[in-house]
Design a protein around this motif. Structure first.
Motif, PDB file in Angstrom:
ATOM      1  N   LYS A 121       0.682  -1.024   0.103  1.00 56.24           N
ATOM      2  CA  LYS A 121      -0.048   0.027   0.036  1.00 56.24           C
ATOM      3  C   LYS A 121       0.900   1.225  -0.003  1.00 56.24           C
ATOM      4  CE  LYS A 121      -4.017  -1.727   2.262  1.00 56.24           C
ATOM      5  NZ  LYS A 121      -5.020  -1.566   3.237  1.00 56.24           N
ATOM      6  N   ALA A 122       1.943   1.059   0.757  1.00 56.24           N
ATOM      7  CA  ALA A 122       2.887   2.316   0.624  1.00 56.24           C
ATOM      8  C   ALA A 122       3.518   2.783  -0.701  1.00 56.24           C
ATOM      9  CB  ALA A 122       3.948   2.093   1.791  1.00 56.24           C
ATOM     10  N   ILE A 123       3.712   1.624  -1.399  1.00 53.42           N
ATOM     11  CA  ILE A 123       4.210   1.507  -2.714  1.00 53.42           C
ATOM     12  C   ILE A 123       3.439   1.856  -3.535  1.00 53.42           C
ATOM     13  CG2 ILE A 123       5.374   0.261  -4.462  1.00 53.42           C
ATOM     14  CD1 ILE A 123       6.688  -1.400  -2.630  1.00 53.42           C
ATOM     15  N   GLY A 124       1.751   1.732  -3.547  1.00 52.73           N
ATOM     16  CA  GLY A 124       0.808   1.977  -4.219  1.00 52.73           C
ATOM     17  C   GLY A 124       0.597   1.135  -5.719  1.00 52.73           C
ATOM     18  N   LYS A 125       1.483   0.026  -5.605  1.00 54.08           N
ATOM     19  CA  LYS A 125       1.408  -0.955  -6.664  1.00 54.08           C
ATOM     20  C   LYS A 125       1.044  -2.456  -6.064  1.00 54.08           C
ATOM     21  CE  LYS A 125       4.862   1.200  -9.697  1.00 54.08           C
ATOM     22  NZ  LYS A 125       6.057   0.773 -10.393  1.00 54.08           N
ATOM     23  N   TYR A 126       0.461  -3.339  -7.040  1.00 54.58           N
ATOM     24  CA  TYR A 126       0.334  -4.611  -6.923  1.00 54.58           C
ATOM     25  C   TYR A 126      -0.854  -5.090  -5.961  1.00 54.58           C
ATOM     26  CZ  TYR A 126       5.043  -4.264  -8.912  1.00 54.58           C
ATOM     27  OH  TYR A 126       5.836  -4.011  -9.705  1.00 54.58           O
TER      28      TYR A 126
END
Length: 181
Positions: A121-126
């Motif tokens: 969630k912190a990265i915003g992907k996958y």
């Protein structure tokens, strides 16, 4: 298995007496079918009882031997397969190593998928989000036809004709099989 027979054209039902006779004929066929299926199932069960034990014993022995040979082959890949091969043969069999489908596993046993989700969630992907209509909740809501129409929906309930033989009268109906030509 016998070849499929062409469906014979049946005359139209024109009277209530013909309808009742047709329904009774359906019931007779249903009971006859149940009897024939019971005879068949009994024969199948006898054959299964005769062969299931030896078959299961052979499956268990094969699994043990495959596991044993696989352990050796994995530990001695170069000896068993050579430097470039992933399969080889004997006079009776071909054997080898197959790669399974890729899957993700956590690195440590203490790492959970929830902690991985938070990191992603912190990265915003996958991260996958699935949205779909909860049809069962809509049916359970028992809305009016107008309310469903406002949502662009209608309740559909198919009505199907059925015939069920009465079990009490089953003993007077023959369960004999008719010979096939």
């Amino acid at each position: 298995m016998p070849a499929k027979k062409k469906k014979a054209a049946l005359p139209a039902i024109e009277t209530l007496d013909q309808f009742h006779a047709t329904v009774d004929q359906i019931a007779q066929l249903e009971v006859s079918l149940r009897g024939a299926a019971a005879i068949r199932d009994s024969a199948i069960q006898k054959v299964q009882e005769q062969y299931d034990g030896p078959i299961e014993d052979k499956k268990a022995r094969m699994k043990s031997l495959v596991d044993l040979a696989g352990t050796y082959a994995t530990a001695h890949k170069e000896t068993v397969f050579g430097s470039k091969l992933r399969s080889a043969s004997t006079a009776l069999a071909t054997f080898g190593l197959r790669e399974g489908n890729e899957s993700l596993k956590t690195l440590k046993s203490k790492t959970t998928w929830e902690t991985i989700l938070q990191g992603l969630k912190a990265i915003g992907k996958y991260i996958r989000t699935v949205e779909e209509v909860d049809k069962q909740a809509l049916l359970d809501a028992k809305l009016t036809d107008a309310e469903y129409a406002e949502l662009g929906l209608r309740v559909d309930k198919a009505e199907r004709f059925y015939v069920v033989a009465k079990s009490a009268d089953a003993n007077r109906i023959s369960t004999e099989l008719e010979p096939t030509a």
